[in-house]
Design an enzyme around this catalytic site. Sequence first.
Site, PDB file in Angstrom:
ATOM      1  N   ASP A 238       0.828  -1.207   0.000  1.00  0.00           N
ATOM      2  CA  ASP A 238       0.000   0.000   0.000  1.00  0.00           C
ATOM      3  C   ASP A 238       0.866   1.263   0.000  1.00  0.00           C
ATOM      4  OD1 ASP A 238      -1.174  -2.315   1.222  1.00  0.00           O
ATOM      5  OD2 ASP A 238      -2.836  -1.093   1.952  1.00  0.00           O
ATOM      6  N   HIS A 240      -1.183   4.410  -0.437  1.00  0.00           N
ATOM      7  CA  HIS A 240      -2.240   5.225   0.156  1.00  0.00           C
ATOM      8  C   HIS A 240      -2.034   6.732  -0.002  1.00  0.00           C
ATOM      9  CE1 HIS A 240      -5.236   2.617   1.844  1.00  0.00           C
ATOM     10  NE2 HIS A 240      -4.325   1.835   2.413  1.00  0.00           N
ATOM     11  N   ASP A 267      -4.235  -0.558  -3.109  1.00  0.00           N
ATOM     12  CA  ASP A 267      -4.386   0.584  -2.202  1.00  0.00           C
ATOM     13  C   ASP A 267      -3.394   1.690  -2.548  1.00  0.00           C
ATOM     14  OD1 ASP A 267      -6.416  -0.818  -1.047  1.00  0.00           O
ATOM     15  OD2 ASP A 267      -5.655  -0.694   1.002  1.00  0.00           O
ATOM     16  N   ASP A 270      -6.485   7.000  -1.326  1.00  0.00           N
ATOM     17  CA  ASP A 270      -7.230   7.178  -0.075  1.00  0.00           C
ATOM     18  C   ASP A 270      -6.290   7.406   1.101  1.00  0.00           C
ATOM     19  OD1 ASP A 270      -9.822   7.085  -1.029  1.00  0.00           O
ATOM     20  OD2 ASP A 270     -10.082   4.944  -0.685  1.00  0.00           O
ATOM     21  N   ARG A 271      -6.865   8.056   2.121  1.00  0.00           N
ATOM     22  CA  ARG A 271      -6.144   8.395   3.340  1.00  0.00           C
ATOM     23  C   ARG A 271      -5.135   9.525   3.080  1.00  0.00           C
ATOM     24  NH1 ARG A 271      -8.241   7.203   8.300  1.00  0.00           N
ATOM     25  NH2 ARG A 271      -8.679   4.999   8.583  1.00  0.00           N
ATOM     26  N   ASN A 299      -8.530  -3.171  -1.904  1.00  0.00           N
ATOM     27  CA  ASN A 299      -9.898  -2.915  -1.450  1.00  0.00           C
ATOM     28  C   ASN A 299     -10.248  -1.428  -1.496  1.00  0.00           C
ATOM     29  OD1 ASN A 299      -8.033  -2.771   0.916  1.00  0.00           O
ATOM     30  ND2 ASN A 299      -9.891  -2.186   2.004  1.00  0.00           N
ATOM     31  N   HIS A 300      -9.230  -0.558  -1.544  1.00  0.00           N
ATOM     32  CA  HIS A 300      -9.501   0.879  -1.640  1.00  0.00           C
ATOM     33  C   HIS A 300      -9.652   1.357  -3.082  1.00  0.00           C
ATOM     34  CE1 HIS A 300      -9.425   2.795   2.380  1.00  0.00           C
ATOM     35  NE2 HIS A 300      -8.874   1.638   2.713  1.00  0.00           N
ATOM     36  N   HIS A 348      -3.714  -8.454  -2.992  1.00  0.00           N
ATOM     37  CA  HIS A 348      -3.745  -7.392  -1.994  1.00  0.00           C
ATOM     38  C   HIS A 348      -4.138  -7.904  -0.610  1.00  0.00           C
ATOM     39  CE1 HIS A 348      -4.136  -3.474  -0.203  1.00  0.00           C
ATOM     40  NE2 HIS A 348      -5.333  -3.820   0.245  1.00  0.00           N
ATOM     41  N   ARG A 396     -12.361  -7.128   9.899  1.00  0.00           N
ATOM     42  CA  ARG A 396     -12.848  -5.977   9.133  1.00  0.00           C
ATOM     43  C   ARG A 396     -14.338  -6.075   8.823  1.00  0.00           C
ATOM     44  NH1 ARG A 396      -7.961  -3.759   6.706  1.00  0.00           N
ATOM     45  NH2 ARG A 396      -6.248  -5.238   6.918  1.00  0.00           N
ATOM     46  N   HIS A 423      -2.178  -4.800   2.594  1.00  0.00           N
ATOM     47  CA  HIS A 423      -3.483  -4.622   3.273  1.00  0.00           C
ATOM     48  C   HIS A 423      -3.404  -4.284   4.753  1.00  0.00           C
ATOM     49  CE1 HIS A 423      -7.798  -4.999   3.338  1.00  0.00           C
ATOM     50  NE2 HIS A 423      -7.865  -6.193   3.889  1.00  0.00           N
TER      51      HIS A 423
END
Length: 494
Positions: A238, A240, A267, A270-271, A299-300, A348, A396, A423
Amino acid sequence: MSRIQKLKQQTSTKSDEDRKAEAEAFKTQANERFTAECYEEAIDLYTKAIELCPNSHVYHANRSAAHLRLENFGYALTDASRAIELDKTYVKGYYRRAASYMGMGKWKQAERDFESVVKARPRDKDAREKYNKCRTIVNRLRFERAIAVDDEPQKTVAELINIESMTIEDDYAGPSLQDGKVTPEFMVELMSWFKDQKLLHTKYAFKILLDMKEYLVKQPSLVDVSIPAESKFTVCGDVHGQYYDLLNIFKLNGVPSETNPYLFNGDFVDRGSFSVECILTLFGFKLLYPNHFFMSRGNHESETMNQMYGFVGEVSAKYSSRMAELFTEVYNWLPLCHVLNGRVFVTHGGLFSRDGVTLDELRAVERGRQPPEEGLMCELLWSDPQPQPGRGPSKRGVGCQFGPDVTAEFCGTNGLDYVIRSHEVKAEGYEVSHGGKCITVFSAPNYCDTMNNKGAFITLTGGDMTPKYTTYEAVPHPNVKPMAYANSLMSMFV
């Protein structure tokens, strides 16, 4: 004798007052660790308090809050529900259960719990704002379902974009595609341009996205990668939206090229608040070196996550909502997993809720859609390893948790040496588990400017495929906080 049995034996001779006092001491320590943003430690301490006083709604609600900070929405939901079960008037329980549902994209359930909070605390402006926003989302989704016409194919955003009608202003001095194509020179200029917080022209950004979609729709769900015996290959986890840390990876390990191939394992966005810069850079390298630069979906890379965690807001602020919609279409076609030299499986999230899954099954997984809430595609994007054998419910709330025996079975069934996945934040940037057969790599150091973790990437050579790990610290970035563009509903997780 299990830990819980030993604890019960030790505490059986204690008075209720002694147990309560000891539990309160654990809670106080946990609250201190929570305030210090050491959420894993806080969870361990709340757990000790719960073991001493299992019927305390406060302890369960507090542990739920810590799980929310780690995005363990499944565990947070269980704790919040238990807190409500123990005290149906406990407002924080409803608030945290609503937050858990929201993190899982279950807006109707979140709306219902926020409504309970608002009824109990009519002057709570924050709760009312979140309730109203949830209600707005629920109504919008209901409206979209109502107007959907199954027998009339809708035009995609890509089909509605008219690149030729877009003009390049005379004062634009940034990187330019050459004859509509990405070049090495373009990528060098692009990375420098982005580093200076400047935007690529809208026309070129749209062109990269359209070319990416055209390329990806022709790719399989599982991509086989061949690595020559003497060649190095790098796997990153990731990033991010942490663009300046992405540049640091290239500084440490070299810029992608035909002799320096990479796989980025989901990923990308995001964030972090430089997600646009990250994804356009990665897409640019993919177009430039399609056979030496690889990207797995995370997943993002999904509509719901992007709406909550900042990417949609960032793209809309820097470009337009139409471009955000096009990103969603492109993400739908990203491959779900890769196999390196027939020996290493890379995805991922992780593995599956049943044995016997084959690589051929994964090759046949249908893409071109948003991730479902169950099945192979969901589990590839969302699952996590656990230390104990067998399988367990996902922390999750989506996917599953899988033990070392599950990893060994999957590798044995498919003739694989080991699995690489991402992840999860790891203190050292990576973690080796399941007897060396499951490796987690996470490449966003000091995640969200709060986690104090290192980042890492994995290098291997085609001949022996032995993983080697490089770790690094976060580098400075401009004064733009993570989640700057996120939905205000997510403020409770920041």
